[in-house]
Design a protein around this motif. Structure first.
Motif, PDB file in Angstrom:
ATOM      1  N   GLY A  87       0.635  -1.240   0.037  1.00 52.34           N
ATOM      2  CA  GLY A  87       0.010   0.062  -0.099  1.00 52.34           C
ATOM      3  C   GLY A  87       0.884   1.294   0.079  1.00 52.34           C
ATOM      4  O   GLY A  87       0.336   2.369  -0.793  1.00 52.34           O
ATOM      5  N   LEU A  88       1.978   1.282   0.623  1.00 53.64           N
ATOM      6  CA  LEU A  88       2.861   2.385   0.905  1.00 53.64           C
ATOM      7  C   LEU A  88       3.284   2.583  -0.335  1.00 53.64           C
ATOM      8  O   LEU A  88       3.795   3.719  -0.930  1.00 53.64           O
ATOM      9  CB  LEU A  88       3.906   2.172   1.864  1.00 53.64           C
ATOM     10  N   HIS A  89       3.758   1.411  -0.992  1.00 53.53           N
ATOM     11  CA  HIS A  89       4.635   1.441  -2.470  1.00 53.53           C
ATOM     12  C   HIS A  89       3.515   2.233  -3.643  1.00 53.53           C
ATOM     13  O   HIS A  89       3.864   2.896  -4.409  1.00 53.53           O
ATOM     14  CB  HIS A  89       5.005  -0.001  -2.667  1.00 53.53           C
ATOM     15  N   GLU A  90       2.134   1.761  -3.284  1.00 55.15           N
ATOM     16  CA  GLU A  90       1.523   2.388  -4.332  1.00 55.15           C
ATOM     17  C   GLU A  90       0.988   3.641  -4.099  1.00 55.15           C
ATOM     18  O   GLU A  90       0.870   4.442  -5.074  1.00 55.15           O
ATOM     19  CB  GLU A  90       0.012   1.748  -4.136  1.00 55.15           C
ATOM     20  N   GLU A  91       1.289   4.251  -2.898  1.00 54.82           N
ATOM     21  CA  GLU A  91       1.112   5.754  -2.652  1.00 54.82           C
ATOM     22  C   GLU A  91       2.092   6.422  -3.139  1.00 54.82           C
ATOM     23  O   GLU A  91       1.920   7.445  -3.718  1.00 54.82           O
ATOM     24  CB  GLU A  91       1.178   5.940  -1.009  1.00 54.82           C
TER      25      GLU A  91
END
Lengths: 592, 592
Positions: B102-106
């Motif tokens: 999720g942080l990677h997507e952000e």
């Protein structure tokens, strides 16, 4: 619009009672104007708006070419005499009241904000020139602006100087013939260069070499693109050139220009070093105009969204099991059955109609200020000054919200360009920014108007509302509106007192709460206007005591929706505004 | 991000305690991943985002060409192994937890939502395939999706069938070899056709000729653009063609395609007529992903706005007379001195950091759902299901609000394309619409989750918050957060009880209040997370008892700002939600 003019505000009677207006306008004239304006908007402007967005304005070697169809539409607009609509009758204007010209602007903006900007900027510049220019300038320029032969621009912003006009660098060097040589570069100049008119009249803020620092050293100059010979023919090029145009999020068909002035001959408007006040005549006109732009886009978005919602079949109503399927002959119901779609549409309807009504109310104050006398005129001036920043910021914030809502109703299709809903969002977005950002409008309202007058300007408004409340406090059918309106006005008064008191020890309280405050003011003022609209609608019962025809029923329902679902927005805003400024200023810039 | 992972949520300890995760990830691996991801976002994606917007995707004769730089950036992304990040380890995936992916997507979305859509859609399709596909399909397709050789799309929407999937018309005809011939036209297919990968795997919803009407007759098929030979080489073209691409408000570099299937060979995923459930595995993944898109754009907008605000000199601070001029060596102060600019920036900061924290909390629940056991797993599943619509709608509504705010900080320059702020607004806007409009998310939360469970799903969340409140009720330094958090949770509980009770007699109460309700839920949940972040920050006092270093001070101030200025938003929403549905449904459609 007729409902507002004749039933809510009784503009026809007002016009009769103001001698200066009575010669120019009556109900018959007004109706003819609105009907013809609707035709122009629908038949000439609406068809060019989408291609104006797709093709936009083009620039090559200093020449700015408007999008296909704009020259023809502009000529039709000119031929219809619209450029003279609000103008001074002594110079060829039609002298129509703001209550009419404002509605005319809304129609233009519903069709195409980009187009509307050309004549509306010219009308604002004409207003400043008519008020502050000398006779020779007015004879020469104003007449040609009203005739539509020439257009105008307002040249304020420089690259380093947007909201802070005190630091502009454009210079004006006095010449022996009484003119000035103006040199400098202005940016973000709407209609600074284009192919719609043979000449463009620029109102330019500049400083004399020895002018005082800051805003008190600013003078206003009229600088034409082409000089004008004594025989009124166009003379030589005045070294006013367009360096480039901006590529923007929206209003693609409006030319936003970098304008270079290079020893361009300029003519002083008003007094030296008092140019900002002269320019404010135009700016206040445009600020209300920008508010109307936001409204115009939102009205169009609503019309589109309503049509789409009625046509679009998706899903079944939530209460299908309990109350039967609404549209059994089709595979789905129209999305009008869904509560959240109704919420979006009713938000738009209530806020648009409320904005139009409040805008008309402000226009009425401007008309009293211009054409009234004595106390009536003073009150008109006060309320117009108080509410100009509200019109600009509140209507554009709501206008943007509502174009976004109207886009949302379309679902995925709202994001696709060919449907037109997303253009309205992009076009409306600028209205929150230009002509003084909405943050600056909020400061104007709370600091410059309300705090500077120690609340006196606000009291002119709240007195009127409280008088209305008192007059109707025993009117049972109005109780559903009068009681919450009373709460809203009381809360506004208390919030004002609270903020002004706190500002004595910390003036930052005003800056920190200005935006919340402006919106509290806006919703409260809109509640007052919705109560008046509801009252008219309630009075229209038919012979059987039933509520009146569909139009009045719709108004009444929408008023109820506003009071029930929208007016509560003020609660959060008040809580935020009252919470003080410490949480904004206790945090160091480095900790952001 | 480290603060959230290790200090607020102690993800490293969680990973150690979950046997299935402990093999894959530890703090060291996680930090390396986040640092490398930041590099890709900054060095590969950020540089292509503006030209991606200006040039966009092009279409000619069925061939879709991505904007310059996208092929190279995608290849770099693939070479780095990122397409395998969250994938099933049995098929070549890296098995990283959602808290990391999720942080990677952000980060991807802060750099360029358009780019991010290609791999994120593929990851979502892979998730559905991994969960519901049979072994042969997984061996053949999943491995190539994780390797980045092939990408994927989700094909749901048809022209007449957007939110209402029950009425799709795409047909799947069973063949003797167990495959299906799929025919139909899908619209709004993100990444349906492009030049980034040699094959594209479409997950297509279709109906068998004899399927039951409505959503219970929908099946899910894997339909590759090119068939795959038994030797794993690419086989013949599968009659999957792109008819056109959409011209959109934003995400110009993302190909939004009309996809035509014409007797294209398809492979069933999961069971016949249970395709919607299989697709929901992907849709729920994408819904959280879309929420993260809104956040990503808003984070970038904040970074830009802060930099601009610090550099831009306009006007003097309101308290210059009282407290002296702040920046006397220059002709103006930075606009950071203005309360309303601080308000905009702090709104962005508090809402972005709150969204990231709440998003991480939801990701943590997903990780418990996937890797946990027993009660822990059930609770994770419940909270993830409850909060998926909140993540989608709340983060995107805030994301859009915040990109607009970040544009506003730039003043006029915010409207000019070259500054990039307006692109973020246009890109973020779609997140409120696609993957189920935010109105549908609100219905999912209030009707499908909360009402259907008679409040039980909500109670899982409020129990956790109330336990937290009880644990901290005697903690004096936390009182400023715990007291208002308690009020917020109580009000949420009462609002829920009120709406569920009223819905017994009129189910339209739910539809009418769903949007307000979702936002009340969102602000309350965010308040809980901000309290936890504040608590960690308060614990970081240094040896002198002073508050900790800048990072924690910043967090603490931002938490206070959230509680003081933002949490009160719930008051208006609650008032609106409680006002009942009559004012939405009493007005006939004709009166709109």
């Amino acid at each position: 619009m007729s409902f507002l003019l004749y039933e809510v505000f009784q503009a026809d009677k007002m016009w009769q009672n103001l001698p200066k207006l009575a010669q120019q306008v009556d109900k018959e004239t007004a109706q003819a104007i609105l009907q013809e304006c609707a035709k122009i908007a629908e038949q000439e402007l609406d068809p060019i708006a989408r291609q104006g967005d797709e093709i936009g304005v083009s620039y090559k070697d200093g020449v700015v070419t408007t999008a296909p169809g704009y020259k023809k539409a502009f000529q039709t607009y000119v031929d219809g005499g619209w450029t003279a609509l609000g103008g001074d009758v002594n110079y060829g204007g039609m002298g129509m009241p703001k209550m009419l010209t404002g509605l005319h602007e809304e129609m233009l903006c519903s069709a195409d904000i980009s187009f509307a900007l050309y004549p509306v900027l010219t009308a604002g510049a004409a207003l400043s020139l008519a008020k502050h220019g000398d006779e020779a300038l007015k004879q020469r320029y104003l007449t040609r602006m009203y005739s539509g032969e020439w257009s105008a621009s307002m040249c304020l912003t420089e690259a380093h100087s947007g909201s802070d006009l005190g630091i502009i660098r454009t210079k004006a060097i006095p010449q022996e013939d009484g003119t000035y040589n103006v040199s400098g570069t202005k940016i973000f100049i709407t209609g600074g260069e284009h192919d719609l008119t043979e000449n463009i009249v620029h109102l330019v803020l500049a400083k004399l070499p020895d002018a005082p620092a800051g805003p008190r050293g600013i003078s206003l100059f009229l600088v034409p693109k082409f000089q004008v010979n004594d025989d009124e023919t166009l003379g030589e090029f005045n070294n006013v050139s367009c360096g480039s145009i901006e590529h923007k999020m929206g209003i693609h068909a409006s030319a936003t220009c970098v304008m270079n002035f290079d020893d361009s001959k300029g003519y002083l408007i008003g007094e030296l070093n008092k140019g900002l006040a002269c320019m404010f005549t135009m700016m206040n006109f445009e600020r209300i105009g920008v508010g109307i732009q936001g409204l115009g886009a939102a009205v169009r978005s609503y019309q589109n969204a309503l049509e789409y919602a009625k046509d679009r079949l998706q899903g079944r109503a939530l209460d299908s099991k309990q109350n039967g399927v609404k549209n059994p002959s089709q595979e789905a119901d129209s999305i009008m059955v869904h509560g959240d779609v109704r919420r979006m549409l009713l938000n738009m309807k209530a806020l648009n109609e409320g904005s139009r009504a409040l805008s008309s109310y402000i226009s009425m104050q401007l008309d009293y200020a211009t054409y009234g006398e004595g106390d009536e005129q003073v009150k008109g001036e006060t309320l117009a000054a108080l509410m100009t920043p509200v019109a600009k910021a509140f209507f554009t914030d709501l206008g943007f919200e509502n174009t976004v809502a109207g886009q949302q109703v379309f679902g995925g299709h709202g994001f696709i360009r060919e449907w037109g809903q997303e253009q309205l969002v992009r076009d409306a977005r600028i209205t929150q920014i230009y002509e003084g950002t909405n943050g600056i409008q909020a400061m104007d309202l709370l600091v410059r108007k309300i705090a500077t007058s120690n609340g006196a300007m606000l009291k002119v408004f709240t007195d009127e509302v409280n008088t209305y409340i008192n007059e109707n406090k025993d009117n049972d059918v109005m109780a559903e509106f009068i009681a919450p309106l009373g709460d809203a006005v009381n809360d506004l008064t208390h919030l004002t007192t609270d903020l002004l008191a706190k500002s004595q020890t910390n003036i930052n309280e005003l800056g920190a709460s200005a935006n919340d405050y402006l919106h509290v003011f806006g919703y409260t003022a809109m509640a007052y206007i919705w109560a008046r609209m509801a009252q008219v609608s309630l009075s229209k019962k038919d012979n059987n005591g039933e509520s009146g025809d569909d139009f009045y029923q719709s108004k009444l329902h929408t008023a109820r929706y506003f009071y029930t679902r929208i007016l509560p927005r003020r609660l959060s805003l008040i809580a935020s505004a009252k919470s003080g400024c410490d949480c904004l200023f206790d945090i160091d810039d480095e900790l952001f």
